[in-house]
Each structure stands twice: as structure tokens, then as C-alpha cells.
Scaffold this active site. Structure first.
Site, PDB file in Angstrom:
ATOM      1  N   HIS A 112      -6.345   7.435  -3.904  1.00 23.55           N
ATOM      2  CA  HIS A 112      -4.885   7.314  -3.939  1.00 23.55           C
ATOM      3  C   HIS A 112      -4.206   8.599  -3.466  1.00 23.55           C
ATOM      4  O   HIS A 112      -3.188   8.563  -2.757  1.00 23.55           O
ATOM      5  CB  HIS A 112      -4.443   6.963  -5.364  1.00 23.55           C
ATOM      6  N   GLU A 160      -4.204   8.688   0.196  1.00 21.68           N
ATOM      7  CA  GLU A 160      -3.173   7.766   0.719  1.00 21.68           C
ATOM      8  C   GLU A 160      -1.841   8.497   0.871  1.00 21.68           C
ATOM      9  O   GLU A 160      -1.152   8.364   1.884  1.00 21.68           O
ATOM     10  CB  GLU A 160      -3.032   6.579  -0.224  1.00 21.68           C
ATOM     11  N   HIS A 161      -1.465   9.272  -0.136  1.00 23.25           N
ATOM     12  CA  HIS A 161      -0.230  10.071  -0.039  1.00 23.25           C
ATOM     13  C   HIS A 161      -0.314  11.068   1.111  1.00 23.25           C
ATOM     14  O   HIS A 161       0.637  11.221   1.896  1.00 23.25           O
ATOM     15  CB  HIS A 161      -0.010  10.829  -1.343  1.00 23.25           C
ATOM     16  N   GLU A 196       4.054  10.684 -10.684  1.00 20.24           N
ATOM     17  CA  GLU A 196       3.943   9.232 -10.547  1.00 20.24           C
ATOM     18  C   GLU A 196       3.155   8.642 -11.715  1.00 20.24           C
ATOM     19  O   GLU A 196       3.524   7.603 -12.264  1.00 20.24           O
ATOM     20  CB  GLU A 196       3.265   8.874  -9.220  1.00 20.24           C
TER      21      GLU A 196
END
Length: 483
Positions: free
Chosen positions: A103, A106-107, A182
Site C-alpha cells: 500500500h 501505491e502511494h 490514513e
């Protein structure tokens, strides 16, 4: 950018809308898109589909010399296209101690390349395009929707960052703080997500699905630029990816563009086989109770360990989808019994998303009405499940449940984004496009005996984790908290 297979709704058999419950429950259940109908319960059931109905029958697939798979899906009438790039790597492929790296990368993929140090986002927005990305336990995907004349631009965008990603230490560190925030926002400050994360860790005793896709806080804090680049070089190679292009396109033209733009991207690695630790036979039912003053609505949720479309025996995944449809919706058994007839719940339903590499939980849930205890609510829910395990599903009820499922496939035929997701997700799990196209036939073939068999096999107490979320009064000012 979204993360979390188990906390954010993602589709998987992918052609309809997510289950219409509260946002928290829909997210927690991760209901598959192509398995739900948005039709009102007051409407007549959809008419039966033709026996030879297939999803996107004109879809084509080919593989470039560098190993990149390309799927082209002509669809819709508007002059728009959706491009999705799917990498066959997700949180369950991470090394121990590195939860969240899939993840996190991905950022970082939006940070820019050698030729575009600040990325393509502003350029894309100026053209009226949209983009985003998401990570699950089994794959990572990036997408853009643009006017069809801008397709070559977004193809070059993805080909560039597939091989030329540049990560600056300062920006990587700042992005890590974004991910931690997040996590605080999506999980630590959301009681339903906290419960879902804990239930997930308990459901899986040995499989890496037990770790949250976004990662555990201490391991996110330890992620570094070098870790991200090593993960990128190992998995973000064309022979580990699938490009899906759907919309107002000519397959021959797209193939020529793909060969020109993606063809030169070199293989950088040979990703290993996706062999993961498997679950032992569950020994006993497990329970979790979470009390949180921030919980706006108490609810009861139960996850049963079930196979995915990849690991299920032939016909099982389709039967589990039909079982979920029998139980779900305002005409489904759970809602009818707990809400309409007994008045014990404000809402109730079920969800099953088969699209995973190893396992796919079968979930049931109920939200109590005021004055109803969780004990009474759970007993009423158990009675419905026992009835479907031990009894039969009448032909009329079975036909209606199947038609509700199949209606979603019809409604999604003209949506390039929905089709791109359905076919891309299947490819990321190693499934051929024919399995997506032939899904309606598999649903149509399910019989009442098949539904009863999967209910008896998988809706068994030892395979379950039951979670109960309740709120607690906030202590008055100056009032001491109980230890």
C-alpha cells in the site's frame, strides 16, 4: 487511493453496486460488485437472461513479448476509455515485518519519474481525466478514465512509471506520515474498522490475510525508501502485470499502441510463485466484543472461513454467491425474519466476495433495534442460518436470488470502469477472461441442493468469528474512569 480488502468495499465478481447497508457495514463486508442488484425490493424480479448471455463477449486478450498481458474490452457508446494496470502483488505477498509496503508503494507511485519528476496528475486533471489506485491483499491496481483520444497519453504514463519511478528521501518520509494518518483516520478512529481488523486477525490463524493491508503501525513506521524500491523492482515488472483497456476502443488499434508503448518496457525480475501458508482446520468458534464510545450504531457481525473462486471446488463459489443472495436484501431471509417479521433488527444481511487468491470470508450481520439484546439478536440470526442449512430453498426463491445477481451483470455491461475491474481482477488472480464472460452461466446452473451443501459445509460454528460492537457512555467531566 484506497487500501484494505477487508475494510473498504471492493468488488470482485465485479458488475453491480455494493450492498446497501450503512457505509461502515458495506465497507466491512467488502461485498462483491458483480453479485448485487440495485433493484428496489418493490420492483418485480428481473426477467430471466438468455441462456447464452456472456459478460463482454467481444473482450480480447494478448501477451506482449515482455510478458505483459493486455485485455481490450470494447464497450459503451460514449467516447471515453478506462485504463487499469494490475500488478499481481498485494499485502499477502509482503515479507514478514513489512506489512503495509504494498500500500505504501501505491502511494509512492504518484511521486514521479525521471522524465516527469512531479508525476502526471496535474496534466491528467487539465485534460478532464480522473485517476486513482487501490491495494488489496492480492493485487495492486491503478486506473485512469479519459476521453478516448487521450488513451496513448495514459498508456505512456503507466509505461513510464512501470520502469522509471524516482523516490526522493524527503518525500518518501512525508508520504509515510500520510499513510500513518490514513490508518488513524480509517481504522483507529473508526470503531467498526477496529473490530473488522481484529476479527480478521483472529479468523486467520496462519495465513497472511490476517495482517491489515494498510499495515500495523510499528511496521509502517519502519518502512524506508530502500524497502519500497526493492519491492518495486521485484514486483513492478511487465511480466507481473496486466493492462486492461475498456470503452470506445478498436482492439486492433489498441494492440498496435500497446506494442509501441508497453512493448519496450524490459523485464526486471521473475516474481516467485505465490505460495502462501495455509489455514489449519479451525478448532473452535471465536468471539470478540468491542465497546467504544464513538460507535454510533451497535451491530453483530460474523465471518465464516470459506474458499475463494480460485480455491473452491467446481461450482462452490457460485453456490456461495447465490446463498448470500438468498440471505441478503430486503426480500432476503435475514432481513425478512429479523426486520420485517420479528422486529428485532433495523437491518440485516449477508455478503460473500469470492475474488481472492486463497480465502474469501462469508459474512452475516445484523443491527439491533432499541431494546433488543445482542443475545436475542444472535439467537434469531442463528435460527435463520440453521433453517437454510437444514431445510431447502424453494425453486421460486432460488430463481429470484439468481436473477438479482445476474441483473447486476446486465447493468454493468455499458460501464467501462466496471468491466475493466471485473476482467482485471480476474487476471490478477490468474484466471482467464472466459471465466468472467461465463460467470452468468455458472450462477444459472446453481441448484437448491448446491446452496444447501455449501451452507452445511461452511456455515459451521468452528469456522466462525463473531464480533459485537457496542457503544459506551462517555464519562462526565471529572468522573473517574473504571480500570
Amino acid at each position: 487511493m484506497t487500501a484494505m480488502r477487508f475494510h473498504l468495499a471492493r468488488s470482485a465478481a465485479a458488475l453491480a453496486s455494493a450492498l446497501a447497508v450503512s457505509a461502515a457495514l458495506a465497507a466491512a463486508l467488502a461485498v462483491p460488485a458483480f453479485a448485487q442488484s440495485s433493484a428496489s425490493p418493490l420492483q418485480a424480479a428481473p426477467a430471466p437472461l438468455p441462456a447464452d448471455f456472456r459478460i463482454a463477449p467481444k473482450a480480447e486478450s494478448f501477451t506482449l513479448d515482455n510478458g505483459l498481458q493486455v485485455i481490450v474490452i470494447p464497450s459503451g457508446s460514449a467516447p471515453v476509455v478506462t485504463q487499469m494496470v494490475w500488478y499481481r502483488v498485494g499485502a499477502a505477498d509482503e515479507a514478514p515485518g513489512q506489512s503495509g509496503i504494498a500500500h505504501f508503494l501505491e502511494h509512492l507511485m504518484f511521486h514521479g519519474t525521471k522524465s516527469k519528476p512531479r508525476g502526471y496528475s496535474q496534466e491528467l486533471a487539465a485534460l478532464g481525466g480522473v485517476e486513482n489506485a487501490f491495494t488489496t491483499a492480492d493485487y495492486t491496481a491503478y486506473y485512469q478514465s479519459v476521453a478516448k483520444q487521450n488513451l496513448p497519453l495514459v498508456m505512456r504514463y503507466e509505461a513510464d512509471r512501470m520502469q522509471n519511478l524516482v523516490l526522493e528521501e524527503k518525500r518518501v518520509n512525508a508520504e509515510r506520515d500520510v499513510v500513518l494518518e490514513e490508518r488513524r483516520m480509517r481504522i483507529e478512529n473508526e470503531p467498526s474498522s477496529r473490530l473488522g481488523e481484529a476479527m480478521n486477525a483472529v479468523l486467520y490463524l496462519n495465513h497472511p490475510y490476517r495482517a491489515p493491508v494498510i499495515g500495523w503501525p510499528s511496521e509502517i513506521e519502519a518502512l524506508r525508501r530502500e524497502t519500497a524500491l526493492a519491492f518495486y523492482d521485484r514486483f513492478y515488472t511487465p511480466n507481473n502485470a496486466t493492462v486492461v483497456i475498456a470503452g470506445d476502443v478498436d482492439p486492433a488499434a489498441v494492440k498496435a499502441q500497446a506494442e509501441e508503448i508497453y512493448g519496450p518496457v524490459k523485464r526486471r525480475a521473475e516474481p516467485p510463485p505465490r505460495v502462501r501458508p495455509q489455514e489449519p482446520e479451525p478448532p473452535a468458534p471465536r468471539r470478540l466484543d468491542l465497546t467504544d464510545a464513538r460507535a454510533g450504531q451497535p451491530y453483530l457481525r460474523r465471518n465464516y472461513l470459506a474458499p475463494s473462486v480460485v480455491t473452491a471446488a467446481p461450482g462452490e463459489a457460485a453456490a456461495l454467491q447465490v446463498l448470500a443472495s438468498v440471505l441478503s436484501g430486503e426480500t432476503g431471509r435475514l432481513y425478512r425474519a429479523l426486520v420485517t417479521e420479528q422486529g428485532k433488527a433495523a437491518m440485516a444481511g449477508a455478503g460473500y466476495d469470492p475474488d481472492a487468491l486463497d480465502y474469501s470470508p462469508f459474512a452475516v450481520y445484523a443491527v439491533p433495534r432499541a431494546g433488543v439484546t445482542m443475545t436475542d439478536l444472535e439467537a434469531a440470526m442463528d435460527a435463520v442460518l440453521a433453517d437454510i442449512r437444514d431445510g431447502t430453498v424453494p425453486e421460486e426463491e432460488l430463481a429470484r436470488a439468481k436473477r438479482r445477481l445476474l441483473a447486476g451483470a446486465v447493468y454493468g455491461q455499458d460501464d467501462p470502469g466496471t468491466l475493466a475491474r471485473a476482467f482485471g481482477e480476474a487476471a490478477a488472480l490468474g484466471r482467464p477472461i472466459s471465466e468472467v464472460q461465463d460467470w452468468p452461466g455458472r450462477i444459472a446452473a446453481v441448484q437448491a441442493a448446491d446452496v444447501r451443501t455449501v451452507a452445511r459445509t461452511y456455515l459451521q460454528p468452528p469456522r466462525s468469528v463473531t464480533g459485537i460492537l457496542t457503544s459506551a457512555p462517555v464519562p462526565a467531566a471529572g468522573e473517574a474512569k473504571q480500570p
